[in-house]
Design a protein around this motif. Sequence first.
Motif, mmCIF file in Angstrom:
data_model
loop_
_atom_site.group_PDB
_atom_site.id
_atom_site.type_symbol
_atom_site.label_atom_id
_atom_site.label_comp_id
_atom_site.label_asym_id
_atom_site.label_seq_id
_atom_site.Cartn_x
_atom_site.Cartn_y
_atom_site.Cartn_z
ATOM 1 N N VAL A 1 0.854 -1.193 0.000
ATOM 2 C CA VAL A 1 0.000 0.000 0.000
ATOM 3 C C VAL A 1 0.886 1.236 0.000
ATOM 4 O O VAL A 1 1.772 1.364 0.837
ATOM 5 C CB VAL A 1 -0.932 0.020 1.230
ATOM 6 N N ASP A 2 0.677 2.140 -0.948
ATOM 7 C CA ASP A 2 1.443 3.402 -0.997
ATOM 8 C C ASP A 2 1.201 4.200 0.273
ATOM 9 O O ASP A 2 0.091 4.190 0.816
ATOM 10 C CB ASP A 2 0.972 4.235 -2.201
ATOM 11 N N SER A 3 2.271 4.916 0.690
ATOM 12 C CA SER A 3 2.147 5.655 1.952
ATOM 13 C C SER A 3 1.104 6.789 1.815
ATOM 14 O O SER A 3 0.439 7.150 2.766
ATOM 15 C CB SER A 3 3.501 6.238 2.337
ATOM 16 N N ASP A 4 0.963 7.329 0.582
ATOM 17 C CA ASP A 4 0.001 8.434 0.438
ATOM 18 C C ASP A 4 -1.369 7.945 -0.003
ATOM 19 O O ASP A 4 -2.203 8.739 -0.448
ATOM 20 C CB ASP A 4 0.547 9.487 -0.551
ATOM 21 N N PHE A 5 -1.582 6.632 0.115
ATOM 22 C CA PHE A 5 -2.899 6.130 -0.303
ATOM 23 C C PHE A 5 -3.963 6.624 0.678
ATOM 24 O O PHE A 5 -3.827 6.465 1.888
ATOM 25 C CB PHE A 5 -2.896 4.602 -0.343
ATOM 26 N N PRO A 6 -5.009 7.257 0.157
ATOM 27 C CA PRO A 6 -6.013 7.835 1.074
ATOM 28 C C PRO A 6 -6.697 6.760 1.914
ATOM 29 O O PRO A 6 -7.067 5.705 1.408
ATOM 30 C CB PRO A 6 -7.005 8.505 0.126
ATOM 31 N N GLU A 7 -6.820 7.074 3.192
ATOM 32 C CA GLU A 7 -7.399 6.091 4.107
ATOM 33 C C GLU A 7 -8.878 5.933 3.849
ATOM 34 O O GLU A 7 -9.418 4.832 3.841
ATOM 35 C CB GLU A 7 -7.154 6.530 5.552
ATOM 36 N N LYS A 8 -9.523 7.076 3.616
ATOM 37 C CA LYS A 8 -10.966 7.003 3.408
ATOM 38 C C LYS A 8 -11.341 7.570 2.050
ATOM 39 O O LYS A 8 -10.885 8.653 1.667
ATOM 40 C CB LYS A 8 -11.693 7.797 4.509
ATOM 41 N N ILE A 9 -12.160 6.817 1.347
ATOM 42 C CA ILE A 9 -12.639 7.316 0.058
ATOM 43 C C ILE A 9 -14.153 7.157 0.013
ATOM 44 O O ILE A 9 -14.741 6.440 0.833
ATOM 45 C CB ILE A 9 -12.008 6.549 -1.133
ATOM 46 N N LEU A 10 -14.755 7.847 -0.970
ATOM 47 C CA LEU A 10 -16.192 7.660 -1.169
ATOM 48 C C LEU A 10 -16.373 6.572 -2.217
ATOM 49 O O LEU A 10 -15.948 6.722 -3.350
ATOM 50 C CB LEU A 10 -16.837 8.956 -1.663
ATOM 51 N N VAL B 1 0.182 -14.084 -5.226
ATOM 52 C CA VAL B 1 -0.686 -12.977 -5.644
ATOM 53 C C VAL B 1 -0.135 -11.684 -5.041
ATOM 54 O O VAL B 1 0.025 -11.583 -3.827
ATOM 55 C CB VAL B 1 -2.149 -13.203 -5.184
ATOM 56 N N ASP B 2 0.186 -10.704 -5.921
ATOM 57 C CA ASP B 2 0.668 -9.398 -5.443
ATOM 58 C C ASP B 2 -0.431 -8.359 -5.627
ATOM 59 O O ASP B 2 -0.905 -8.131 -6.747
ATOM 60 C CB ASP B 2 1.902 -8.968 -6.245
ATOM 61 N N ILE B 3 -0.787 -7.789 -4.524
ATOM 62 C CA ILE B 3 -1.823 -6.748 -4.608
ATOM 63 C C ILE B 3 -1.164 -5.418 -4.252
ATOM 64 O O ILE B 3 -0.450 -5.338 -3.239
ATOM 65 C CB ILE B 3 -2.985 -7.029 -3.638
ATOM 66 N N SER B 4 -1.385 -4.396 -5.092
ATOM 67 C CA SER B 4 -0.845 -3.078 -4.711
ATOM 68 C C SER B 4 -1.952 -2.017 -4.795
ATOM 69 O O SER B 4 -2.824 -2.060 -5.668
ATOM 70 C CB SER B 4 0.331 -2.709 -5.624
ATOM 71 N N LEU B 5 -1.891 -1.120 -3.838
ATOM 72 C CA LEU B 5 -2.845 0.012 -3.812
ATOM 73 C C LEU B 5 -2.048 1.287 -3.999
ATOM 74 O O LEU B 5 -1.141 1.570 -3.221
ATOM 75 C CB LEU B 5 -3.597 0.048 -2.475
ATOM 76 N N LYS B 6 -2.378 2.021 -5.053
ATOM 77 C CA LYS B 6 -1.617 3.248 -5.332
ATOM 78 C C LYS B 6 -2.582 4.404 -5.533
ATOM 79 O O LYS B 6 -3.750 4.206 -5.899
ATOM 80 C CB LYS B 6 -0.781 3.069 -6.611
ATOM 81 N N TYR B 7 -2.023 5.582 -5.300
ATOM 82 C CA TYR B 7 -2.822 6.789 -5.561
ATOM 83 C C TYR B 7 -2.068 7.642 -6.581
ATOM 84 O O TYR B 7 -0.971 8.111 -6.292
ATOM 85 C CB TYR B 7 -3.067 7.556 -4.266
ATOM 86 N N ASP B 8 -2.652 7.771 -7.771
ATOM 87 C CA ASP B 8 -2.027 8.585 -8.814
ATOM 88 C C ASP B 8 -2.508 10.019 -8.640
ATOM 89 O O ASP B 8 -3.615 10.375 -9.034
ATOM 90 C CB ASP B 8 -2.437 8.041 -10.191
ATOM 91 N N LYS B 9 -1.620 10.811 -8.011
ATOM 92 C CA LYS B 9 -2.024 12.173 -7.656
ATOM 93 C C LYS B 9 -2.312 13.005 -8.908
ATOM 94 O O LYS B 9 -3.258 13.787 -8.956
ATOM 95 C CB LYS B 9 -0.898 12.847 -6.870
ATOM 96 N N GLU B 10 -1.473 12.816 -9.914
ATOM 97 C CA GLU B 10 -1.578 13.614 -11.125
ATOM 98 C C GLU B 10 -2.946 13.442 -11.788
ATOM 99 O O GLU B 10 -3.578 14.409 -12.195
ATOM 100 C CB GLU B 10 -0.498 13.187 -12.110
ATOM 101 N N ARG B 11 -3.358 12.198 -11.898
ATOM 102 C CA ARG B 11 -4.641 11.935 -12.547
ATOM 103 C C ARG B 11 -5.769 11.829 -11.540
ATOM 104 O O ARG B 11 -6.927 11.620 -11.928
ATOM 105 C CB ARG B 11 -4.557 10.642 -13.369
#
Lengths: 701, 107
Positions: free
Chosen positions: A582-591, A618-628
């Motif tokens: 999980v990326d460190s900047d991945f938002p904890e809460k989303i709608l 199985v590799d699972i990754s959670l990322k937050y693409d800030k730009e997009r």
Amino acid sequence: MKVERSRIRKLIGIFVIFMVVSLLLTFQFYLEMKKGISLYPINLVVFLIVNINLIVIVILFILIARTIIKAYMARKRGLVGASFRFKVILSFIGVSLVPAVFLLVLSVGFIHKSLSNWFSSRIHAITDSSVELSRAYIEEKNKRMSLIAEDVLKSDYNTLNNLEHFLNKYGLMAIWVYNSKGGGIGVERKSEYKKEVDVINSVREAFESRETSVFYSGRYYFYIKPFDGRVLVIVDRLPKDISKGLGYIESIYREFMHLNKMRVYIEKSYVYTFLFIMLIVIFASMWFGLQLAKSVVEPIELLILATKEVSKGNFSFTLEVKGEDELATLVKSFNEMVLELGEKTRLLEERRKFIETIVESVSSGIISLDKEGRITIVNSAFMELFGMDCSVDELVGKKYYEVFSRDNYRRIYEVVVDFLRDRGLQERRPFVASVDMEIKDEVRNLFIKVNSLKSSYGNIIGFLIVIDDVTELTKAQRALVWEEVARRLAHEIKNPLTPIKLSAQRLLKKYLDRVDDKESFSRIVNTIVRSVDSMRRLIDEFYRFARMPEVKFGVTNLVSIVKELVELYSLSNKNVEFNLLVDSDFPEKILADGEQLRRALINILDNAIHAMYGSGRVDISLKYDKERNMIVISIADTGVGIPDEEKEKIFAPYYSKKDGGIGLGLTITDRIIADHGGYISVSDNYPRGAIFTIEIPYRGV
Amino acid sequence: MKGYVVVVDDESEVLSTVREVLEDEGYITEGALTGSEAISVIERKLPDLVILDIWLPDRDGLEILERIKSVHPDLPILIISGHGTIETAVKAVKLGAFDFLEKPLDR
């Protein structure tokens, strides 16, 4: 500055004219003097009148000519109202010129005739003969007097008695004999002669000139004759009428001669005066015409100016109303018209804004064409629909076929052309078509409606084309139909399952004891029962897909959902290694709809484990693409992978590689992600397996 | 006599199978294919139990349930359904249904 200069020029002009006129005047004066005409006051007056008239005439003439030339030049240059002004001036001059010239000719002729009469030869003869008559009389008198004088001088003129004798003999009034010292003797008829005239001066002159002289004064005739150092003065009486007539005739004659000399001038002065009056009349009428033209042209000039202003869109321009005449009324109505026009334009503008706003705010693509097929209105929804990246203004004014003839829009072009060509000009009803078109590599279902725009007189002035992208709507409608079909299907299939299952169970219960091969009988019956159960599950899965609920967004902790799933799957799949990043900047809460996302992920995980036959990674990754501003979930497995030709199909319904699967799992996942506004894609994992990548727009809490 | 059961289902196959199973067990049964038929059957002789399909051609099963309950509040009614959702189940129970069974029925 300009005004100053022209004023100075004018002053210089006037000065020059003045100088020239004065010079000419002086020169003329000089010439006349040389000719020997004496400049009596009366002559001077006539002379001045003639010349002043002449000057004024020249000035007036110059003024009139100047005005006409100016008006003509203005007309030639096409100045506002110049033509009218020129015409008015010309007609006024024309109208005044005819009677003025007529009168001038008449009066000049009259004057000339009068003067000719006045100075005619008969008058000459009369004056000459009367003068001669008087002169003859005087001559006669002189002759008589010289005889009397000889008579007197022959006698003894030194004695009073003698003189008395002659006085009575010839009936004289007085006889004097003066000596050189001024003294002398003389007799007078005292009762009748009143010494009114002093003769001393004449006597003195006679002494000096030694010549006989004669003069008459009043009723007396004086004969003065010098002789031997003395002077004889004889006074005789003139008859009453003759004494008067003589003086009168003489003075009239002198005046006549003088006037005769001045005749040309008098005639000239009259002619000039008439000419002057004529020019004054012309000038006055011209001036009057100018004023009239001005009073007409000025408001017209203002009106033209105002019209130009108004045509430029300045509706606050109003004219000042002067007076009460027709022009004032015109100006007043013009003002009202401008006011109304401004109001109408404002309303029209408001309406245009209103329509523009409506056109812009609707989600349908709207484009309108005029009769020639030029685009008049196009909204941004239209541009968006067709992925056009030019601006709205770029399209407006272009012909529709220039825009639509490109390959991308060929179908639209065809639809529009069909409409326009086949029925556009006659058809009163709107034309509707449903068209499937590929836009940006996506087939969109478009609903096209073409309406003819009609003027209030009913003739066609253009076309309005409304295009709706009904892809989603169709999808939703299909989903509804689909749900209904699924419902019925489930019901219809499930219903007979009950008698099948119950009957099988009844068979088992009722006949198990009676059959020989109990084992195979119960196995067969149980197969039926199991198959019914499997069929039921299948139908349930199908039905669940058909009536999948809409996404309900709520505060969701995606990380914990994934963690939970990983834990759950780790427990039941001991041979699969799960890694979560999980990326460190991945938002904890989303709608998002957590429940549905969980389901989507479960379907992918199920597939992954199935593809690895229960062992692998199985590799699972959670990322937050800030730009997009996108959340990216990727799930990579080490399974059999998905061949390229099947990558496109796996999200379609009823594609399955699992036994007992009906191929709705990934379809459901795809729909859930799509409902979140995201995408799911699949790619190859290295060295083997597949990577599912989910991208959904980040919605913060 | 174990009891008198009225079975309501628009599918005659389902109806007969259910009735046969019950009769195997020693119950006396009566069947009805439509809602109105069910009401008249119940009116003729009050049963000990009604097994009611919720999907009937003429009337909604829940409506029939409500009507029977309003006349015979103590009569136990078992709802059977081919497409049971939790909402319909909850609604049926609220209206006084004894239980809710999903098809296909089991012994």
